[in-house]
Design a protein around this motif. Structure first.
Motif, mmCIF file in Angstrom:
data_model
loop_
_atom_site.group_PDB
_atom_site.id
_atom_site.type_symbol
_atom_site.label_atom_id
_atom_site.label_comp_id
_atom_site.label_asym_id
_atom_site.label_seq_id
_atom_site.Cartn_x
_atom_site.Cartn_y
_atom_site.Cartn_z
ATOM 1 N N LEU A 195 2.803 105.788 56.283
ATOM 2 C CA LEU A 195 3.786 105.243 56.262
ATOM 3 C C LEU A 195 3.237 105.414 54.500
ATOM 4 O O LEU A 195 4.239 105.058 53.086
ATOM 5 C CB LEU A 195 3.692 104.139 56.403
ATOM 6 N N SER A 196 1.832 105.148 54.352
ATOM 7 C CA SER A 196 0.789 105.306 53.047
ATOM 8 C C SER A 196 1.358 106.657 52.428
ATOM 9 O O SER A 196 1.797 106.542 50.754
ATOM 10 C CB SER A 196 0.177 105.296 52.828
ATOM 11 N N LYS A 197 1.516 107.621 52.913
ATOM 12 C CA LYS A 197 2.542 109.038 52.306
ATOM 13 C C LYS A 197 3.652 109.007 51.577
ATOM 14 O O LYS A 197 4.077 108.688 50.526
ATOM 15 C CB LYS A 197 1.286 109.673 53.256
ATOM 16 N N ILE A 198 4.499 108.130 52.928
ATOM 17 C CA ILE A 198 5.949 108.533 52.770
ATOM 18 C C ILE A 198 5.805 107.501 50.987
ATOM 19 O O ILE A 198 6.622 107.653 49.721
ATOM 20 C CB ILE A 198 6.428 107.415 53.237
ATOM 21 N N LEU A 199 5.229 106.152 51.078
ATOM 22 C CA LEU A 199 5.923 105.114 49.949
ATOM 23 C C LEU A 199 5.399 105.740 49.147
ATOM 24 O O LEU A 199 5.522 105.697 47.995
ATOM 25 C CB LEU A 199 4.408 104.026 50.260
ATOM 26 N N ARG A 200 3.838 106.557 48.454
ATOM 27 C CA ARG A 200 2.864 107.324 47.749
ATOM 28 C C ARG A 200 4.004 108.236 47.221
ATOM 29 O O ARG A 200 4.243 108.034 46.155
ATOM 30 C CB ARG A 200 2.275 108.088 47.536
ATOM 31 N N LYS A 218 8.399 117.869 53.208
ATOM 32 C CA LYS A 218 6.976 117.500 53.589
ATOM 33 C C LYS A 218 7.507 116.068 54.107
ATOM 34 O O LYS A 218 6.108 115.500 54.939
ATOM 35 C CB LYS A 218 6.211 117.480 52.405
ATOM 36 N N ILE A 219 8.320 115.347 52.259
ATOM 37 C CA ILE A 219 8.451 113.935 53.199
ATOM 38 C C ILE A 219 9.139 113.273 54.098
ATOM 39 O O ILE A 219 9.121 113.435 55.625
ATOM 40 C CB ILE A 219 9.598 113.343 51.969
ATOM 41 N N ILE A 220 10.266 115.084 54.500
ATOM 42 C CA ILE A 220 10.785 115.599 55.971
ATOM 43 C C ILE A 220 9.844 114.577 57.129
ATOM 44 O O ILE A 220 10.163 114.409 58.262
ATOM 45 C CB ILE A 220 12.060 116.088 56.171
ATOM 46 N N SER A 221 9.051 115.726 57.095
ATOM 47 C CA SER A 221 8.054 116.303 58.133
ATOM 48 C C SER A 221 7.114 114.767 58.769
ATOM 49 O O SER A 221 6.976 114.629 59.440
ATOM 50 C CB SER A 221 7.051 117.273 57.522
ATOM 51 N N ASP A 222 6.956 114.458 57.296
ATOM 52 C CA ASP A 222 6.159 113.440 57.445
ATOM 53 C C ASP A 222 6.820 112.041 58.519
ATOM 54 O O ASP A 222 6.364 111.040 59.131
ATOM 55 C CB ASP A 222 5.991 111.702 56.133
ATOM 56 N N TYR A 223 8.019 111.485 58.032
ATOM 57 C CA TYR A 223 9.380 110.694 58.754
ATOM 58 C C TYR A 223 9.328 111.087 59.522
ATOM 59 O O TYR A 223 9.697 110.335 61.147
ATOM 60 C CB TYR A 223 10.453 110.847 57.858
ATOM 61 N N ILE A 224 9.102 112.660 60.709
ATOM 62 C CA ILE A 224 10.158 112.568 62.146
ATOM 63 C C ILE A 224 8.368 112.423 62.491
ATOM 64 O O ILE A 224 8.837 112.084 63.556
ATOM 65 C CB ILE A 224 10.015 114.729 61.713
ATOM 66 N N ALA A 225 7.222 112.901 62.317
ATOM 67 C CA ALA A 225 6.047 112.970 62.381
ATOM 68 C C ALA A 225 6.167 110.668 62.839
ATOM 69 O O ALA A 225 4.931 110.858 63.860
ATOM 70 C CB ALA A 225 4.708 113.598 61.819
ATOM 71 N N LEU A 226 6.415 110.263 62.187
ATOM 72 C CA LEU A 226 6.060 108.798 62.665
ATOM 73 C C LEU A 226 7.502 108.394 63.090
ATOM 74 O O LEU A 226 6.797 107.661 64.115
ATOM 75 C CB LEU A 226 6.318 108.460 60.636
ATOM 76 N N GLU A 227 7.974 108.452 63.424
ATOM 77 C CA GLU A 227 9.677 108.555 64.482
ATOM 78 C C GLU A 227 8.866 108.885 66.238
ATOM 79 O O GLU A 227 8.832 107.702 66.701
ATOM 80 C CB GLU A 227 10.816 109.059 63.947
ATOM 81 N N LEU A 255 18.286 114.389 51.643
ATOM 82 C CA LEU A 255 18.590 115.291 52.906
ATOM 83 C C LEU A 255 17.894 113.720 54.211
ATOM 84 O O LEU A 255 18.447 113.858 55.447
ATOM 85 C CB LEU A 255 18.477 115.557 53.381
ATOM 86 N N MET A 256 17.611 113.496 53.342
ATOM 87 C CA MET A 256 16.415 111.776 54.554
ATOM 88 C C MET A 256 17.878 111.075 55.512
ATOM 89 O O MET A 256 17.722 111.006 56.488
ATOM 90 C CB MET A 256 15.925 111.165 53.677
ATOM 91 N N PRO A 257 19.124 110.695 54.949
ATOM 92 C CA PRO A 257 19.876 110.274 55.785
ATOM 93 C C PRO A 257 20.435 110.365 56.871
ATOM 94 O O PRO A 257 21.145 109.520 57.776
ATOM 95 C CB PRO A 257 20.943 109.584 54.035
ATOM 96 N N LEU A 258 20.562 111.565 56.328
ATOM 97 C CA LEU A 258 21.218 112.936 57.603
ATOM 98 C C LEU A 258 19.907 112.650 59.290
ATOM 99 O O LEU A 258 20.016 112.238 59.975
ATOM 100 C CB LEU A 258 21.413 114.065 58.191
ATOM 101 N N VAL A 259 19.002 113.128 57.987
ATOM 102 C CA VAL A 259 17.730 112.339 59.509
ATOM 103 C C VAL A 259 17.834 111.262 60.074
ATOM 104 O O VAL A 259 17.276 111.052 61.023
ATOM 105 C CB VAL A 259 16.414 113.303 58.688
ATOM 106 N N GLU A 260 17.357 110.352 59.383
ATOM 107 C CA GLU A 260 17.325 108.876 59.389
ATOM 108 C C GLU A 260 17.760 107.821 60.333
ATOM 109 O O GLU A 260 18.233 107.275 61.937
ATOM 110 C CB GLU A 260 17.393 107.327 58.915
#
Length: 347
Positions: A195-200, A218-227, A255-260
């Motif tokens: 989450l800190s990486k995403i916030l940064r 990279k941010i999509i990959s971090d979000y997927i890993a978090l999920e 692109l993030m809304p589609l992943v979310e």
């Protein structure tokens, strides 16, 4: 009435006046080459007079008449004064020039009326020339102002949409961490780190208009890993991409809304064999982003979630691109969202 001259007005009338003078001098050079040099001084002398008159006419007299109906009579009187100045006034200005040995009388008039008529033709030409360019200039400036206002309005709306996207994205992420903390999962510290990486990224990268596609991946990959931390091994996630140039520009978090949407309204509602398939391709400035996820909701229920979750993205696309397509295909077991963008069609 304050007869002040702004820098913009000075520049405009200087340029238009110079063009009018050169045009008239060119006509004299063609018609009267033998007396061209004295005519140069004659034209400069008359030009200085009508330049001031045209400035007063177009910048003060005509706007004064349009200001209110109660001033029509006074406005008509001012127009009559201008008519006198353009005719008899210019003739008097000619006599002053002759007396000062600046103006050379090349033509002898039979009477005053003929002399005034000759000067009036010069004034009429200047009025038409200045008026036509002034009208064109005002129209162009009005269009530029309207265009600038439209751009500023769209930029403000786009910033508002981004300000909605970021808190929504953060809220969903915090919910994920909360669910892990509630069961005292050992994965909670790792989720906080991600989450800190995403916030940064959100703080330092999303403020600009563009980011490199590499950063978005990279941010999509971090979000997927978090999920994925929330689910066991039954969740299958496939994320692959084919991008010819990683440094191509893309609006941040577009692109993030589609992943979310795939996780929030798909995986979280699937009781058996949940999956998310994500594929991104960018070739020759053509982007294709396909997200498929499992779902157990009925199509009519999915359409409600779609409208809520993707309306923000649709509006951003309208503001950012002229050539794009966002389509969704809800089904009983699979929900598919397809986004295609011509990146070269950015507004």
């Amino acid at each position: 009435m304050n007869l002040s001259v702004t820098k913009e007005q000075f520049t405009f009338y200087s340029r238009v006046g110079a063009a009018f003078l050169l045009l008239w001098l060119f006509g004299d050079l063609v018609s009267h080459p033998d007396t061209f040099y004295p005519r140069v001084w004659n034209n400069i002398w008359r030009w200085a007079y009508v330049l001031v008159l045209n400035f007063i006419l177009f910048e003060y007299t005509l706007p004064f008449i349009r200001f209110t109906w109660k001033r029509i009579l006074l406005g008509l009187f001012l127009l009559w004064v201008h008519l006198m100045l353009y005719s008899f006034g210019l003739y008097a200005w000619r006599l002053i020039g002759i007396a000062l040995h600046i103006y050379t009388p090349l033509v002898t008039f039979a009477d005053t009326d003929k002399a005034v008529e000759s000067q009036m033709s010069y004034s009429a030409g200047s009025i038409f020339f200045f008026g036509a360019i002034r009208l064109l200039y005002g129209y162009t400036k009005l269009r530029q102002t309207a265009q600038q206002l439209r751009i500023e309005k769209q930029a403000a709306e786009l910033n508002y949409l981004k300000s909605q996207t970021n808190p929504h994205f953060l809220f969903n992420t915090l919910n994920n961490i909360y669910s892990l903390a509630r069961i005292k999962s050992d994965l909670a510290p790792e989720s906080i780190l991600r989450l800190s990486k995403i916030l940064r990224y959100m703080l330092y990268e999303t403020s600009g208009a563009y980011v490199a596609i590499e950063q978005e991946l990279k941010i999509i990959s971090d979000y997927i890993a978090l999920e994925q931390l929330r689910y066991d091994e039954s969740l299958r996630v496939n994320f692959n991409y084919d991008v010819e140039e990683m440094r191509q520009a893309l609006p941040p978090l577009l692109l993030m809304p589609l992943v979310e949407n795939a996780f929030k309204h798909g995986v979280s509602e699937t009781r058996s064999q949940p999956f998310v398939d994500i594929h991104l391709s960018v070739n020759q400035r053509k982007l294709a982003f396909i997200v498929k996820n499992s779902t157990e909701a009925f199509p009519e229920e999915r359409s409600i979630n779609e409208n809520i979750g993707l309306s923000n993205l649709r509006r951003q696309l309208e503001l950012l691109y002229t050539d794009y397509n966002l389509s969704v295909q809800p089904g009983e077991s699979v929900f598919t969202a397809t986004l295609k963008i011509n990146l070269a069609s950015h507004v």
